[in-house]
Motif scaffolding. Structure first.
Motif, mmCIF file in Angstrom:
data_model
loop_
_atom_site.group_PDB
_atom_site.id
_atom_site.type_symbol
_atom_site.label_atom_id
_atom_site.label_comp_id
_atom_site.label_asym_id
_atom_site.label_seq_id
_atom_site.Cartn_x
_atom_site.Cartn_y
_atom_site.Cartn_z
ATOM 1 N N ASN B 11 0.821 -1.192 0.000
ATOM 2 C CA ASN B 11 0.000 0.000 0.000
ATOM 3 C C ASN B 11 0.861 1.250 0.000
ATOM 4 O OD1 ASN B 11 -2.719 0.299 -0.211
ATOM 5 N ND2 ASN B 11 -3.127 -0.696 1.757
ATOM 6 N N ALA B 13 3.924 1.495 -1.025
ATOM 7 C CA ALA B 13 4.592 1.610 -2.331
ATOM 8 C C ALA B 13 3.648 2.250 -3.341
ATOM 9 C CB ALA B 13 5.034 0.236 -2.816
ATOM 10 N N GLY B 14 2.375 1.850 -3.281
ATOM 11 C CA GLY B 14 1.388 2.431 -4.177
ATOM 12 C C GLY B 14 1.268 3.933 -3.973
ATOM 13 N N TRP B 15 1.196 4.329 -2.721
ATOM 14 C CA TRP B 15 1.082 5.765 -2.422
ATOM 15 C C TRP B 15 2.328 6.514 -2.872
ATOM 16 C CZ3 TRP B 15 -3.136 8.173 -1.906
ATOM 17 C CH2 TRP B 15 -4.254 7.539 -1.343
ATOM 18 N N LEU B 16 3.473 5.892 -2.687
ATOM 19 C CA LEU B 16 4.710 6.543 -3.120
ATOM 20 C C LEU B 16 4.699 6.755 -4.636
ATOM 21 C CD1 LEU B 16 7.512 4.913 -0.947
ATOM 22 C CD2 LEU B 16 6.792 7.314 -1.015
ATOM 23 N N CYS B 17 4.130 5.759 -5.347
ATOM 24 C CA CYS B 17 4.091 5.858 -6.803
ATOM 25 C C CYS B 17 3.250 7.038 -7.276
ATOM 26 C CB CYS B 17 3.550 4.570 -7.420
ATOM 27 S SG CYS B 17 4.740 3.244 -7.426
ATOM 28 N N VAL B 18 2.144 7.306 -6.595
ATOM 29 C CA VAL B 18 1.284 8.392 -7.061
ATOM 30 C C VAL B 18 1.683 9.731 -6.457
ATOM 31 C CG1 VAL B 18 -0.698 6.947 -7.576
ATOM 32 C CG2 VAL B 18 -0.477 7.968 -5.306
ATOM 33 N N SER B 19 2.584 9.706 -5.466
ATOM 34 C CA SER B 19 2.875 10.949 -4.754
ATOM 35 C C SER B 19 3.418 12.069 -5.655
ATOM 36 C CB SER B 19 3.816 10.682 -3.586
ATOM 37 O OG SER B 19 5.003 10.117 -4.066
#
Lengths: 368, 292
Positions: B11, B13-19
């Motif tokens: 989760n 990692a996902g947030w980091l990707c969209v940050s």
């Protein structure tokens, strides 16, 4: 509707894409009306190009293509009354099964009611009634194949061309769909031309098997003729099931000749009427793998066997109803015996065992 | 269903990707919109000063003005005309590039040619219409020389026609690219299968190419519609001040320090655009284009 003849004649057909090399090189062939014809060969041998030329998606560089007595070169597929079933099917992804099948009728200007009635009849014929409103992406491979077949057949073509129709299916489905193709062909009573690279598919289906290599026809004939009596080394090796041996002719005596071998006595081969063979020639011969009998050293050879090759067992593969035994009988070529399962397990061989490979003399055939 | 099973690490990692996207969108897109939204409910002292509060008077003023309807009609007229011409030109250019240019290198070369108008700035592009369309421009001179007309055509420049010409010139590429993209994905075997079934060229276009390019057409439409509806510069320059659009009106408002009314107009336009875009998305499943 009158059914037109769907016999096909190819006369000196050549095709070159770059003007230098001929992908199809002077092909002559007659295919009878209502025949099931299989073109077989390795990829790049020109078999699909021939199919596309018959279909009208490619123009020959030279030669004539005659369907039902009429030269069709330059005519559109519709005018030829041919239909093609494409490799990987080329179904229209945005149309339902019913609309895919009715497509050809739609562009022919049939009324909606008429074309849907015809499409539904065809859908029933290929047993897809419960899938009529689905999109192609929602179907399995076998169902897609049936849609493709139905779409091609709905125009009542006199020739149906199939480009590797079974290659996208898994093994079990392939055997099943193979039967379905044959059933459809008999039901429709039209000429089928089927391109494949699978030998089993070709001999299982075809009335006429055409073996190709590098744009040329190597052999064309009934399935059994091509499989059991291959014309030359290429056909024998490509169709499989044969041991091909090469050697120098040692002597010719009356009805047979003898091929020199390391083994004493050489290999005796019956002469065939057409063959002109003299001492000193290098000749290829073929022996069917299921004609080879393996005998332990010291045991008597079966009656009618004049040749025996002492050899060592290299590998053994269990194939179910027979056992594939690989031997080092001849120095340069692969030599394999298909031993019936029961015979093999009566006296099982092991890798490394020494045996005599033998066969009834009249089962050996010289190749061109 | 799946997210509940996703371990917290994934989760994160996902947030980091969209940050990075969030970091750009929040200060430069979300915040300004919120500011405009807030301003549209404020009162003004008439000299640019804003009084925080909540009033609907700005909206009432905008919606009651007869000018608003006129402006929207004018803008819709420009949008529809531009859309029709860019669609027709864009569709056929893409069709030609995909289905008639066999050499892929040539296709890419021609594709790049379509971007030539963008090699210079918008202002230069606009000014360069003057020697072509102007009173003494090439077209008028040519027509006069052939005797087709005796008076130079005034309608060519500084008119609604000029506005549409400029828009089409500027925006056709936004149609070509997405339509080209979805057409290029059409398996050539499908075209062959259609020919095999007896379809004419027109049938193929009507029954295969157009339906399969729908998502590209929709994307191009969104580009063109949102750009034309949000533009005032082309209208202003090419009409010679004779025509106005919704945006040019609230640009004027800003010029006379009427910030709240301008904000209310902007919010209204945004709502209209959102409605148009969602209507397009409702008709065509664009996700197909993005996920494929």
């Amino acid at each position: 509707m009158t059914i037109e003849r769907g016999d096909i004649e190819l006369a000196g057909v050549c095709k070159s894409f770059d003007g230098v090399t001929n992908v199809v090189d002077g092909v002559n062939l007659k295919i009878a009306d209502g025949a099931y014809c299989c073109f077989i060969g390795p990829s790049g041998c020109g078999k699909t190009t021939i199919l596309r030329m018959i279909a009208g998606h490619e123009d020959p560089t030279a030669g004539e293509i005659v369907i039902g007595g009429q030269n069709v070169v330059g005519l559109a597929p519709v005018q030829r009354r041919t239909a093609m079933m494409f490799q990987s099917y080329a179904l229209f992804p945005h149309l339902t099964v019913r609309d895919n099948i009715a497509f050809a009728l739609r562009v022919r200007g049939l009324s909606k009611a008429d074309r849907l009635r015809a499409a539904d009849a065809m859908i029933e014929k290929v047993r897809l009634t419960s899938f009529a409103d689905r999109l192609p992406a929602q179907l399995s491979g076998g169902q897609q194949q049936r849609v493709a077949l139905a779409r091609a057949a709905i125009t009542e073509p006199r020739v149906l061309l199939l480009d590797e129709p079974l290659s996208a299916l898994d093994e079990q489905l392939r055997v099943q769909m193979r039967q379905e193709l044959r059933r459809m062909q008999q039901e429709l009573g039209i000429t089928f031309i089927h391109v494949t690279h699978t030998q089993l598919e070709a001999i299982a289906l075809a009335d006429l098997v055409v073996v190709m290599e590098q744009g040329r026809i190597k052999q064309a004939g009934r399935a059994r003729d091509v499989y059991a009596h291959p014309h030359d080394r290429y056909v024998a090796e490509f169709m499989g099931g044969q041991n091909v041996l090469s050697g120098r002719v040692e002597k010719v005596n009356g009805a047979s000749f003898v091929l020199a071998q390391a083994a004493p006595g050489g290999i005796e081969v019956p002469l065939q009427a057409r063959a002109k063979i003299s001492v000193g020639d290098t000749v290829d011969i073929a022996v069917r793998r299921d004609d080879v009998t393996l005998v332990r050293p010291g045991q008597a050879l079966p009656a009618g066997c004049s040749t025996s090759l002492p050899s060592r067992v290299l590998a053994i593969e269990y194939q179910g109803y027979f056992v594939k035994v690989m031997l080092d009988a001849v120095p340069d070529d692969e030599f394999v015996a298909y031993v019936p399962e029961k015979t093999f397990f009566a006296d099982p061989l092991n890798v490394g065992d020494v045996v005599l490979a033998t066969w009834t003399t009249d089962r050996a055939r010289p190749l061109a | 269903m799946q997210s509940s099973q996703t371990p917290p690490r994934a989760n994160l990692a996902g947030w980091l990707c969209v940050s990075p996207l969030v970091a750009v969108l929040v200060p430069f897109f979300v915040a300004p919109i919120l500011v405009v939204l807030a301003a549209s409910f404020f009162a003004t002292d008439g000299f640019g000063g804003l009084t925080p509060g909540f009033t609907l008077s700005n909206y009432i003023e905008v919606l009651h003005s007869a000018l608003t309807l006129k402006l929207y009609l004018a803008t819709i007229k420009f949008t529809v005309l531009t859309w029709i011409f860019t669609l027709i030109i864009g569709f056929f250019v893409a069709y030609f590039l995909v289905f008639h240019v066999r050499n892929q290198l040539l296709a890419i070369g021609l594709f790049l040619l379509c971007t030539v108008p963008f090699w210079t700035s918008n202002i230069i592009r606009m000014i360069s219409w003057i020697p072509l369309l102007g009173k003494e421009g090439l077209i008028n001179q040519a027509l006069l020389a052939t005797g087709a007309i005796h008076q130079p055509l005034e309608v060519l420049l500084f008119s609604d026609l000029a506005v549409v010409i400029a828009y089409v010139h500027q925006l056709t590429i936004f149609m070509i690219v997405p339509i080209f993209n979805s057409m290029a994905r059409i398996d050539k075997k499908l075209i062959e299968a259609a020919i095999d079934a007896g379809a004419s060229r027109f049938d193929i276009m009507r029954l295969i190419v157009v339906p399969m390019s729908k998502s590209g057409i929709a994307l191009g439409t969104i580009f063109v519609v949102s750009i034309v509806m949000g533009d005032f510069f082309v209208v202003k320059v090419m009409s010679g001040g004779g025509s106005a659009s919704v945006v040019s009106a609230f640009y004027e408002d800003v010029g006379v320090l009427q910030y709240p009314t301008a904000a209310a107009s902007a919010v209204l336009l945004t709502l209209v655009l959102v409605a148009v875009v969602s209507l397009i998305l409702r008709t065509v499943d664009i996700r197909q284009e993005i996920t494929r």
